[in-house]
Design a protein around this motif. Sequence first.
Motif, PDB file in Angstrom:
ATOM      1  N   ARG A   1       1.800  10.772  -3.169  1.00  0.00           N
ATOM      2  CA  ARG A   1       2.011  12.036  -2.460  1.00  0.00           C
ATOM      3  C   ARG A   1       1.389  12.028  -1.062  1.00  0.00           C
TER       4      ARG A   1
ATOM      5  N   ASP B   1      -1.609  10.962  -6.625  1.00  0.00           N
ATOM      6  CA  ASP B   1      -2.130  11.395  -5.331  1.00  0.00           C
ATOM      7  C   ASP B   1      -1.809  10.418  -4.210  1.00  0.00           C
ATOM      8  N   ASN B   2      -1.935   9.135  -4.483  1.00  0.00           N
ATOM      9  CA  ASN B   2      -1.717   8.147  -3.427  1.00  0.00           C
ATOM     10  C   ASN B   2      -0.253   8.129  -2.969  1.00  0.00           C
TER      11      ASN B   2
END
Length: 269
Positions: A255, A252-253
Motif C-alpha cells: 500500500r 502495508d508495504n
Amino acid sequence: MIYVSSFKLSPFIDRNPNAYPDRVFKHMAGEVLLFERITVFYGNNGSGKSSLLNIIANKLGIKGNERMASYGENKYAERFMEYCSFELGEDEREHKLAGLPDKSLYLKSEDILYEIKKIQQQAVLREGLLFEQAKQGANRAELAQYEGSFELYKKLDIVSYAQEKYSNGETSMQLFEDHLLPGSFYLLDEPETSLSPANQIKLAEQMNELARYFDCQFIIATHSPFMLGTLHAKIYNLDAKPLRTAQWYELDNVRFFQQFFQKHQQLFE
C-alpha cells in the motif's frame, strides 16, 4: 508436493525481556503455521521473518542454516528450537514422508551477495574454488596441484568473463537457475536482493512453475510488492498481532507503493 505441512512455534516464552528469539516471537507463542506449496513470511525490518526461516532450517537440519545466537549460559535459542515442532507432508499414497529431499536448501540474501562478491574478487574466487575441491574430498597435495593447474586458471577466466558480461542482478538470476531444481524443498530469505522489479517478477513466476509442475515447495521471506503480487502463495503477516494470513494487496508495504505512485500520478499522464 508438500514436504513440510506445518511448523509449531515454541509455546514457552521466557520472562527475560532480552531473551532471543523469545522476545521476537512472544506474540506468536504456540502458533501453528500451515504451509502450502508456496508460503510467504511478510514483515518489515525486525518482524522476525529471517529469524523464523533460520529456526525452521535449524529444526529441519537443512543445508545453509546458521547457528542461532545465544547469550549467557541459558542458551535461549537452543531451548526455543527444542520446544518447536514440525509435521512432514504425505506422498501420493497419503503415506507420511520419511524425510526431506537431499537437495533441500536454505538460501539467504547474504549467500547470493557473497556469491556475487566471490565472482568479483579473484582472490576470494580462487579460495572459493579451492574450498569446493576440499569439500569434494581433495587432500592437501591434490589442492596444491589444483592451485597451480591450467584447469583452475581456465575456471577463473570463465567466471571472470561471466562477471564482466553480466550485472549483479543477472548473476543472481543465474545462481537461482543453478540452485533451484525440481523435486525439492527451499527456504529463501529475501530472494529479490539485487533484482530489478522485472526480474523479481520473472523469478516469482519461475517459482510458481516449480511449485505447480515440478514438485517443489517454497517458504519465502520477502517484503517485495512485486514478489508478493506474483507468487501464488499463502502469506503470513508477521507484523500483525495476533499473527494472521493476508492478501498481498492488504499489506502495508504494498500500500505504501500504491500511495506513492498515486501521489505522483499526474507525472504519468
